[in-house]
Design a protein around this motif. Sequence first.
Motif, mmCIF file in Angstrom:
data_model
loop_
_atom_site.group_PDB
_atom_site.id
_atom_site.type_symbol
_atom_site.label_atom_id
_atom_site.label_comp_id
_atom_site.label_asym_id
_atom_site.label_seq_id
_atom_site.Cartn_x
_atom_site.Cartn_y
_atom_site.Cartn_z
ATOM 1 N N GLU A 390 48.670 35.378 34.821
ATOM 2 C CA GLU A 390 48.850 36.170 36.032
ATOM 3 C C GLU A 390 47.580 36.946 36.395
ATOM 4 O OE1 GLU A 390 50.742 36.082 33.419
ATOM 5 O OE2 GLU A 390 52.855 35.803 33.949
ATOM 6 N N GLY A 391 46.896 37.465 35.390
ATOM 7 C CA GLY A 391 45.692 38.246 35.653
ATOM 8 C C GLY A 391 44.407 37.466 35.482
ATOM 9 N N ALA A 396 43.774 34.089 39.992
ATOM 10 C CA ALA A 396 43.768 35.114 41.046
ATOM 11 C C ALA A 396 43.016 34.618 42.279
ATOM 12 C CB ALA A 396 43.139 36.393 40.519
ATOM 13 N N ARG A 400 44.581 34.335 46.012
ATOM 14 C CA ARG A 400 43.909 35.015 47.125
ATOM 15 C C ARG A 400 43.589 34.053 48.265
ATOM 16 N NH1 ARG A 400 40.425 36.984 44.222
ATOM 17 N NH2 ARG A 400 38.732 35.484 44.493
#
Length: 450
Positions: A390-391, A396, A400
């Motif tokens: 997730e991070g 990411a 985005r």
Amino acid sequence: MKEDPRSQLRLRRKWEHERQRLQGRYRLAPEERAAWQLERVRCLVDSAFATVPFYRRLYSAVGFEPGDLVTWSDFEKLPLVNKRMLVEAGMGEEVAGHADGRTVHSARTSGSSGYNITIYQDNASVDYRTLLHMRHCEMGLSGPLKPDDWRYSVYFVAERFTSLAGGYPFVTVSLDCPPRLVLEHLAELRPRLMAALPSYLQRLAAENVALDAFGLEAAYTNSERSSREERVKYSEVFRVPVLDEYSSEELSLIACECPERSYHVVEDSVYLEVTDADQDGFGRLVGTSLGNFLMPFIRYDQGDIARLSDTDTRCGCGSRFRTITEFRGREDEYLRDGPSRTVPADIVLNLCDRTLVLEASNVRQYQIVQVAPARIQLRVQPVDPAGAVEGNPVVAEFVRELPGLFRTVRPDVEVVRADDFSPFASGKRRLIHLEGAWAGRPGEPDLSGR
């Protein structure tokens, strides 16, 4: 289909007799190829009119009579057909009932259309299909197939012929077979060529074993969508070229990726047209199978979107067959952008190749699922469950950038861990799909992408 010594021997004799001629077709000049195809299509259309009531009704309605097909423009006036038309007209039953004593082989398929159809072939069609597949295998190898060379497949069903009278052996194992056992089997048999679904190669790649140590020279993917970057990644892991095959039960071999990474149309298996092309050349692929005279598929639209090259260039592999320069996939493989626009799969997968396919993503498997008009789930299985997903900066970046592919809506993207990726009814994976009520068809797709 049940093989027997007689059918194996028949096919082996055909392979040994036709092999050089089949290889020579790769090098035909475009005008020679077109002349060969036109003559084949003339015979096919006249035969379909004479033997298949569906085509006789369809072509009579537009004033066609046998012998009318003289040029390609005559051919292009014939109506397009699709699976729904054939199913509702009962063409398969018509064919099966008028086989005139020939041995008939059948295969059942639905693809993603939801329409099940049984496809019938006679011995001539089955043999021709197999010969072209053997030639296709040789394309990825450093030299011709030898009678004692094993070919290996991980698939749903077994190959039609396990050998040709003892030569050219072919073994198929189940998709349920654990990769560890497949590796042990490969070490024992030492095949030159392997074929598998991309989703199985993904499992095999997780073992991080170089397959050239087992004697493999090339691997082919089929049946499921994969990107060039995904195949390049597997090539690096396995240390052998991983190439793709595009085919269907209806049209047989359609296109094959060569070692130069060109996607050649198999011009003596299918005559391919692009209809309703947009300004960028993308349109609907319409194919005519050149091998199945028992149950013909003529100007058949199976719902794929692509762009074809039409230049007279010889590829580094030696082929002069046309190429599919870009493949957008099936018309129902997209994300919806409001009530009438779509984001085609190739645009989404380009983003995946720049992010999720990278080793730094910690993503083993992924699936992009649109569950609501403005809500998308990125379902992922991590390589290292204890590592970040997730991070993760690469994931990411995907989260985005994905909303930027949409114009009408601005979807939220949620990362969801998943350990079980349930297969579709076909048993094949789909990297992009619509779920629930949102899976209804929009208006006419906008194929212009961004």
